[in-house]
Write a protein that holds these residues in place. Sequence first.
Motif, mmCIF file in Angstrom:
data_model
loop_
_atom_site.group_PDB
_atom_site.id
_atom_site.type_symbol
_atom_site.label_atom_id
_atom_site.label_comp_id
_atom_site.label_asym_id
_atom_site.label_seq_id
_atom_site.Cartn_x
_atom_site.Cartn_y
_atom_site.Cartn_z
ATOM 1 N N ASP A 20 -4.443 -26.024 -102.476
ATOM 2 C CA ASP A 20 -5.628 -26.817 -101.822
ATOM 3 C C ASP A 20 -7.208 -26.076 -101.978
ATOM 4 O OD1 ASP A 20 -5.394 -24.937 -100.012
ATOM 5 O OD2 ASP A 20 -4.480 -26.217 -98.319
ATOM 6 N N LYS A 21 -8.338 -26.769 -101.283
ATOM 7 C CA LYS A 21 -9.375 -26.021 -101.208
ATOM 8 C C LYS A 21 -9.554 -24.449 -100.508
ATOM 9 C CE LYS A 21 -12.996 -28.839 -99.765
ATOM 10 N NZ LYS A 21 -13.695 -29.277 -98.852
ATOM 11 N N GLN A 22 -8.690 -24.381 -99.523
ATOM 12 C CA GLN A 22 -8.578 -23.219 -98.699
ATOM 13 C C GLN A 22 -8.339 -22.314 -99.674
ATOM 14 O OE1 GLN A 22 -7.842 -26.256 -97.371
ATOM 15 N NE2 GLN A 22 -9.666 -26.257 -96.069
ATOM 16 N N THR A 23 -6.953 -22.391 -100.553
ATOM 17 C CA THR A 23 -6.467 -21.855 -101.443
ATOM 18 C C THR A 23 -7.355 -21.225 -102.544
ATOM 19 O OG1 THR A 23 -4.233 -22.619 -100.995
ATOM 20 C CG2 THR A 23 -4.430 -21.098 -102.857
ATOM 21 N N ARG A 24 -7.976 -22.059 -102.990
ATOM 22 C CA ARG A 24 -9.111 -21.897 -104.142
ATOM 23 C C ARG A 24 -10.155 -20.990 -103.538
ATOM 24 N NH1 ARG A 24 -8.507 -27.866 -104.518
ATOM 25 N NH2 ARG A 24 -6.968 -28.407 -106.075
ATOM 26 N N ALA A 27 -9.195 -17.403 -103.059
ATOM 27 C CA ALA A 27 -8.953 -16.767 -104.371
ATOM 28 C C ALA A 27 -10.358 -16.420 -104.765
ATOM 29 C CB ALA A 27 -8.509 -17.717 -105.367
ATOM 30 N N LYS A 28 -11.521 -17.091 -104.560
ATOM 31 C CA LYS A 28 -12.927 -16.529 -104.960
ATOM 32 C C LYS A 28 -13.657 -15.807 -103.931
ATOM 33 C CE LYS A 28 -13.415 -20.850 -107.593
ATOM 34 N NZ LYS A 28 -12.021 -21.339 -107.501
ATOM 35 N N GLN A 29 -13.115 -15.599 -102.758
ATOM 36 C CA GLN A 29 -13.466 -15.007 -101.745
ATOM 37 C C GLN A 29 -14.880 -15.312 -101.243
ATOM 38 O OE1 GLN A 29 -13.427 -10.727 -102.936
ATOM 39 N NE2 GLN A 29 -11.400 -10.599 -102.550
ATOM 40 N N GLN A 30 -15.016 -16.548 -100.787
ATOM 41 C CA GLN A 30 -16.145 -17.440 -100.539
ATOM 42 C C GLN A 30 -15.883 -18.550 -99.782
ATOM 43 O OE1 GLN A 30 -17.951 -17.750 -104.535
ATOM 44 N NE2 GLN A 30 -17.417 -19.852 -104.551
ATOM 45 N N LYS A 31 -16.821 -19.264 -99.171
ATOM 46 C CA LYS A 31 -16.545 -20.517 -98.493
ATOM 47 C C LYS A 31 -17.229 -21.567 -99.302
ATOM 48 C CE LYS A 31 -17.527 -22.867 -94.220
ATOM 49 N NZ LYS A 31 -18.229 -22.851 -92.655
ATOM 50 N N PRO A 32 -16.439 -22.728 -99.569
ATOM 51 C CA PRO A 32 -17.129 -23.694 -100.387
ATOM 52 C C PRO A 32 -18.544 -24.526 -99.715
ATOM 53 C CG PRO A 32 -14.680 -24.162 -100.360
ATOM 54 C CD PRO A 32 -15.278 -23.157 -99.194
ATOM 55 N N ALA A 33 -19.304 -24.708 -100.488
ATOM 56 C CA ALA A 33 -20.509 -25.298 -99.801
ATOM 57 C C ALA A 33 -21.401 -26.152 -100.854
ATOM 58 C CB ALA A 33 -21.410 -24.372 -99.167
#
Length: 205
Positions: A20-24, A27-33
């Motif tokens: 899911d989004k949280q997992t992705r 892995a990228k060490q950031q918050k989606p925005a």
Amino acid sequence: MTTDLLSKDENVIWHQHSVDKQTRAKAKQQKPAVLWFTGLSGAGKSTVAGALEHALTQMGHHTYLLDGDNVRHGLCRDLGFSQQDRRENIRRVGELAKLMADAGLIVLSAFISPHREERQLVRSLLPEDEFLEVFVDASLAVCESRDPKGLYKKARAGEISNFTGIDSEYEAPLSAEITLATGVDSVEQLVQQCLTELRLRQIIA
């Protein structure tokens, strides 16, 4: 009767994947925005968004920049510049930005998107803390003096119709998360302003 007559919504069901989004995002060490850069043509949307993406990439973050002209070479190549087509252009880009945020990316979208209703539509697609409206604030006089693509000159000559700021209105944001004064501050200063806001919102460390 065939199933073609049924509503598409009755037969199309969102599939929830195991990743899911949280997992992705983890892995990228950031918050989606999604940072939605809006402003008149020539205000500096693509310039600032591009400089910000470069800075974020140098810091190790995962990004993608959606640019108004670029998406019209593919995703929206079938659309013109009528009010209806421009709304559809923004709707498609909003849905694309949503999917990219779901992939865990920091998405930078640079579009005139002149109407508040259109921008609100994109905002409504995302969680409240994932959409940042970035108003690239430059007066019509400043934008017209820059005229990097010669579009204002063509609009004034009547060669282009429905051109924002000339014969089509632009509705400035009423409460943008970030307001950038491109006629006052340098690109470097504007990028730092954006980075500061991203840190405050814990989108980046």
